[in-house]
Design a protein around this motif. Structure first.
Motif, PDB file in Angstrom:
ATOM      1  N   UNK A   1      28.881 -32.568  -7.007  1.00  0.00           N
ATOM      2  CA  UNK A   1      28.619 -31.933  -8.294  1.00  0.00           C
ATOM      3  C   UNK A   1      27.235 -31.364  -8.884  1.00  0.00           C
ATOM      4  N   UNK A   2      26.358 -31.520  -8.033  1.00  0.00           N
ATOM      5  CA  UNK A   2      24.970 -31.382  -8.435  1.00  0.00           C
ATOM      6  C   UNK A   2      24.311 -30.346  -7.490  1.00  0.00           C
ATOM      7  N   UNK A   3      23.397 -29.772  -7.728  1.00  0.00           N
ATOM      8  CA  UNK A   3      22.657 -28.940  -6.627  1.00  0.00           C
ATOM      9  C   UNK A   3      20.937 -29.346  -7.154  1.00  0.00           C
ATOM     10  N   UNK A   4      19.958 -29.383  -6.239  1.00  0.00           N
ATOM     11  CA  UNK A   4      18.806 -29.534  -6.586  1.00  0.00           C
ATOM     12  C   UNK A   4      17.793 -28.430  -6.126  1.00  0.00           C
ATOM     13  N   UNK A   5      16.996 -28.021  -6.924  1.00  0.00           N
ATOM     14  CA  UNK A   5      16.017 -26.982  -7.034  1.00  0.00           C
ATOM     15  C   UNK A   5      14.546 -27.564  -6.653  1.00  0.00           C
ATOM     16  N   UNK A   6      13.905 -26.902  -5.567  1.00  0.00           N
ATOM     17  CA  UNK A   6      12.714 -27.691  -5.319  1.00  0.00           C
ATOM     18  C   UNK A   6      11.682 -26.548  -5.354  1.00  0.00           C
ATOM     19  N   UNK A   7      10.299 -27.114  -5.516  1.00  0.00           N
ATOM     20  CA  UNK A   7       9.247 -25.888  -5.705  1.00  0.00           C
ATOM     21  C   UNK A   7       8.133 -26.711  -4.831  1.00  0.00           C
ATOM     22  N   UNK A   8       7.207 -25.904  -4.350  1.00  0.00           N
ATOM     23  CA  UNK A   8       5.967 -26.272  -3.680  1.00  0.00           C
ATOM     24  C   UNK A   8       4.657 -25.624  -4.588  1.00  0.00           C
ATOM     25  N   UNK A   9       3.819 -26.637  -4.881  1.00  0.00           N
ATOM     26  CA  UNK A   9       2.931 -26.234  -5.919  1.00  0.00           C
ATOM     27  C   UNK A   9       3.157 -25.391  -7.037  1.00  0.00           C
ATOM     28  N   UNK A  10       4.269 -25.778  -7.650  1.00  0.00           N
ATOM     29  CA  UNK A  10       4.920 -25.270  -8.680  1.00  0.00           C
ATOM     30  C   UNK A  10       5.715 -24.042  -8.594  1.00  0.00           C
ATOM     31  N   UNK A  11       5.864 -23.520  -7.376  1.00  0.00           N
ATOM     32  CA  UNK A  11       6.673 -22.240  -7.103  1.00  0.00           C
ATOM     33  C   UNK A  11       7.936 -22.532  -6.369  1.00  0.00           C
ATOM     34  N   UNK A  12       8.955 -21.794  -6.930  1.00  0.00           N
ATOM     35  CA  UNK A  12      10.270 -21.994  -6.257  1.00  0.00           C
ATOM     36  C   UNK A  12      10.167 -21.985  -4.950  1.00  0.00           C
TER      37      UNK A  12
END
Length: 309
Positions: free
Chosen positions: A26-37
């Motif tokens: 029921x959830x989806x995670x959004x990741x970033x590298x050095x603050x960028x999507x």
């Protein structure tokens, strides 16, 4: 030397363990590298680049609801109080949509504030063009107006409005009392009209029944009078025939007709006395009067015989 190896092993374990991320259903995670999507992680166990890739936000893709309470003013300056329930969800699970959900607002509180204020503003703008008496009948129209106005905006944010329920629409106490009085007076008016119609129908039916009874009684009386008249006429005819025949027989036998006249006269007087019920009847008892009556009867009998021929 052994301490250094131990530290290195511990660091290696930490790095390895931090390379795995669990995302709840029921959830989806959004990741970033050095603050960028960077990318999105779906439910289950996921691998990420250690140290440099971080989970920026976990986005719920389940349906969410929020209750709203706010006030609007109609075109005729009446205060309207709304209680509504809003049901919304993430538009879809596409990458662009999830990026909008994750990065459009600083936090969840900012998003909720923008959502609630947008819906309130849409409803207030709609109500401001309507009169107080119209608002209660416009629940469906208000909902359709809000959906039409904010669906595009919510889509830009990555969300979709599923439903908007107007649970309660009220006015100031004074207006509510006046509306209740109007409803009560209308109900009384309708009841009075119904009662009047019922009374009119009852009176009309009663009058029709009385009229029919009078017609039936009149017809019965007319028929009875006709039958009585026919009976009297037949009686008179038979009396006249009998008296005429008796008078003829006595004349042929050279007898005095006064005898039969006297006999019939006395019988008539006896009948009058028995059935007069106290009424006074004056009769001509002379022989001339009886003879005159007999001649009239004989003449009537001749006329009736000639008409039959």
């Amino acid at each position: 030397m052994n301490v250094i190896w131990i530290v290195l092993v511990v660091l290696a374990l930490v790095v390895i363990l931090s390379s795995f991320v669990t995302v709840q259903q029921g959830n989806i995670a959004v990741t970033t590298i050095f603050g960028k999507y960077n990318r999105v992680l779906f439910p289950g166990l996921n691998w990420k680049i250690p140290i440099i890739e971080k989970v920026f936000k976990r986005v719920s893709i389940q349906n969410r609801s929020v209750e709203l309470e706010f006030q609007a003013i109609t075109i005729d300056q009446a205060n309207v109080y709304f209680k509504a329930m809003l049901l919304y969800a993430v538009w879809n699970q596409e990458e662009e949509t999830l990026k909008n959900v994750a990065f459009k607002f600083m936090d969840e509180r900012s998003f909720m504030q923008a959502l609630v204020r947008t819906i309130e503003g849409s409803i207030r703008g709609f109500v401001a063009t309507k009169r107080q008496a119209e608002v209660l009948g416009l629940r469906k129209d208000i909902t359709e107006h809000v959906k039409e106005q904010i669906d595009k905006t919510l889509e830009e944010w990555g969300f979709h409005l599923l439903d908007l329920q107007m649970n309660d629409i009220t006015f100031d106490e004074v207006i509510m009392k006046s509306m209740a009085q109007v409803v009560a007076s209308n109900n009384l008016k309708a009841a009075a009209e119904n009662e009047g119609q019922a009374l009119l129908i009852t009176k009309t039916k009663a009058a029709e029944a009385d009229g029919n009874a009078i017609k039936i009684a009149a017809e019965a009386e007319r028929q009875a009078a006709q039958l009585r008249g026919m009976g009297v006429a037949l009686f008179r005819e038979e009396v006249a025939k009998g008296m005429s025949m008796a008078a003829k027989e006595m004349q042929q036998a050279n007898l005095d007709t006064s005898v039969i006249l006297f006999s019939m006269w006395t019988e008539a007087i006896k009948h009058f006395a028995e059935n007069s019920k106290g009424n006074v009847i004056f009769l001509d008892g002379s022989s001339e009067g009886m003879d005159h009556t007999m001649k009239q009867m004989m003449g009537m009998n001749k006329l009736m015989d000639s008409s039959k021929k």
